[in-house]
Design an enzyme around this catalytic site. Structure first.
Site, short mmCIF file in Angstrom:
data_model
loop_
_atom_site.label_atom_id
_atom_site.label_comp_id
_atom_site.label_asym_id
_atom_site.label_seq_id
_atom_site.Cartn_x
_atom_site.Cartn_y
_atom_site.Cartn_z
N ASP A 185 -23.46 -25.98 11.02
CA ASP A 185 -22.86 -27.07 10.23
C ASP A 185 -23.21 -26.82 8.77
O ASP A 185 -24.38 -26.90 8.39
CB ASP A 185 -23.44 -28.40 10.72
CG ASP A 185 -22.75 -29.62 10.10
OD1 ASP A 185 -21.93 -29.44 9.20
OD2 ASP A 185 -23.06 -30.74 10.54
N HIS A 265 -17.65 -39.54 9.22
CA HIS A 265 -17.87 -40.35 8.02
C HIS A 265 -16.86 -39.99 6.95
O HIS A 265 -16.30 -38.89 6.93
CB HIS A 265 -19.28 -40.11 7.49
CG HIS A 265 -19.63 -38.64 7.40
ND1 HIS A 265 -19.40 -37.88 6.28
CD2 HIS A 265 -20.16 -37.78 8.33
CE1 HIS A 265 -19.78 -36.63 6.52
NE2 HIS A 265 -20.24 -36.53 7.76
N HIS A 273 -22.08 -38.93 2.78
CA HIS A 273 -21.71 -40.13 3.53
C HIS A 273 -21.23 -41.18 2.54
O HIS A 273 -22.02 -41.71 1.76
CB HIS A 273 -22.89 -40.64 4.37
CG HIS A 273 -23.21 -39.77 5.53
ND1 HIS A 273 -22.62 -39.93 6.77
CD2 HIS A 273 -24.02 -38.69 5.65
CE1 HIS A 273 -23.08 -39.00 7.61
NE2 HIS A 273 -23.93 -38.24 6.95
N GLU A 298 -16.14 -35.61 13.15
CA GLU A 298 -17.05 -34.77 13.93
C GLU A 298 -17.46 -35.50 15.20
O GLU A 298 -17.62 -36.72 15.20
CB GLU A 298 -18.28 -34.38 13.12
CG GLU A 298 -19.13 -35.54 12.64
CD GLU A 298 -20.32 -35.07 11.81
OE1 GLU A 298 -20.94 -34.04 12.15
OE2 GLU A 298 -20.64 -35.74 10.81
#
Length: 411
Positions: A185, A265, A273, A298
């Site tokens: 990630d 998000h 975020h 995700e």
């Protein structure tokens, strides 16, 4: 030895010499080609602006809004799209630039992954290539402007029951093994617009159903996303798809569960975020997605209990936003200045501080955390012995369609 025998030996040597020389020449030629190929591969990693001199970057994967209340956008809004979207043209181009870099970085990594590589080597491959492509490396044209473009957040390489927020600290010697499940990630940011995308790496095909469940759940979340769509409805659709899968590992069958306290998000400039959470279960959140927003969709699936908790040595940090207190310690003030100058509100990790030459900073860092100036993000884990998988893409909600900006040929 007779003269006849000596002459026969000499003739044999003459016959062998051309063959040996030919083999030698072949070996030299192969060596040169290999060296040339290696040099060519390394040259592919360079400032992305050199590959796109007009600074116009490829668009992502376009998808229609399929909801009934969005159908009008595909017709009426199509006509006004160019005019309305022009004001955001630079923003979209920045995001497409970040996405193209993300695709190239992950392709470079995927070609090098194999059991036996250390996690430190994995993150170095990702982050050094990102720095090179964005021009934020030591010789790059953005080296003195660290927040203009570069790494969006620390590269996560969480293994097995660890779902997220793990990156090796300096000195970590963890090795990737054949039976591991690794989530990769990482983010790329251009002018604060972050591309957040992830996939799961396995070598053993016994995990295939786990990966398929999570990949399809993410694709479902992307499909369901749209302007005016309620977040809980997206979560419900994701949950239904993920829980329809089972995976058998070493003779034991598990229903794939969503990690219910992890979520997607929205993303704000220089903030990973942005305030809205996209659940991966039905949670009753009636908040709606809005035009012009961009989201990281995700999903996380697990063979464990479906709930993660913090645990393990922390590596991820980010400065909080809003009015913050003044650091108590002189050393903490100096450390905060380094953070402000190099990361702002973008997430970072301890390796990045090491790279900047910071030393003996842990006491000061912990002081910043205790005062609420910096937030720490320890690893997030399901139960030991379980396996977690993740897939993620960044999408843009245009007036007439959505753009899966980070999508590539790999996933």
């Amino acid at each position: 030895m007779s003269e006849v025998e000596i002459e026969e030996v000499n003739e044999s040597i003459k016959e062998l010499e051309p063959v040996d020389m030919l083999n030698h020449n072949d070996a030299e030629e192969k060596k040169k080609k290999k060296k040339k190929k290696k040099k060519k591969n390394n040259n592919n990693i360079k400032n992305i602006a050199l590959l796109y001199p007009d600074e116009k970057y490829p668009e992502g994967h376009w998808m229609d809004y399929h909801h009934d209340f969005n159908l009008a956008r595909v017709t009426d809004e199509e006509k006004r799209y160019l005019a309305r979207d022009k004001e955001h043209e630079q923003r979209w181009n920045d995001m497409r630039k970040g996405a193209e870099i993300h695709r190239r970085v992950r392709k470079n990594l995927q070609n090098k992954l194999s059991p036996g590589i250390t996690l430190t080597e994995v993150v170095d491959l990702v982050e050094n290539a990102t720095r090179k492509f964005t021009g934020s490396d030591i010789n790059g044209d953005h080296v003195d402007k660290p927040m203009s473009q570069g790494i969006g957040f620390p590269t996560g390489v969480s293994l097995n029951h660890c779902a997220a927020h793990f990156t090796p600290n300096s000195g970590d010697k963890t090795v990737l093994k054949f039976d591991d499940v690794m989530k990769v990630d990482f983010g790329v940011q251009v002018n604060g617009y972050i591309i957040d995308s992830a996939w799961t790496v396995t070598f053993n095909d016994k995990y295939d159903n786990l990966l398929e469940a999570v990949r399809e759940a993410t694709n479902t979340g992307i499909k369901e996303a749209g302007i005016d769509v309620r977040l809980t409805d997206i979560g419900e659709a994701i949950q239904e798809v993920m829980e329809s899968y089972e995976v058998t590992i070493d003779g034991k069958t598990y229903q794939v569960k969503p990690c219910r306290n992890l979520c997607g998000h929205n993303i704000a400039p220089y903030q990973i975020h942005g305030g809205k959470s996209v659940p991966i279960i039905k949670n009753g959140d009636e908040t709606k997605m809005e035009e012009g927003e961009h989201f990281a969709i995700e999903t996380f699936g697990t063979t464990g209990r479906g709930y993660v908790v913090q645990g393990g040595e922390c590596s991820h940090y980010a400065k909080n936003t809003g009015a913050l207190p003044t650091p108590n310690l002189t050393r903490a003030k100096a450390l905060l200045k380094t953070i402000d100058n190099n990361f702002g509100t973008l997430p970072w990790c301890r390796r990045y501080l090491d790279r900047l030459g910071e030393e003996k900073y842990l006491f000061a860092l912990n002081s910043l955390v205790k005062q609420g100036i910096v937030e720490d993000y320890p690893p997030l884990n399901d139960i030991p012995g379980s396996y977690t998988a993740q897939f993620e893409h960044t999408i843009i909600l245009h007036p007439h369609k959505k753009e899966v900006v980070s999508k590539g040929d790999d996933y």
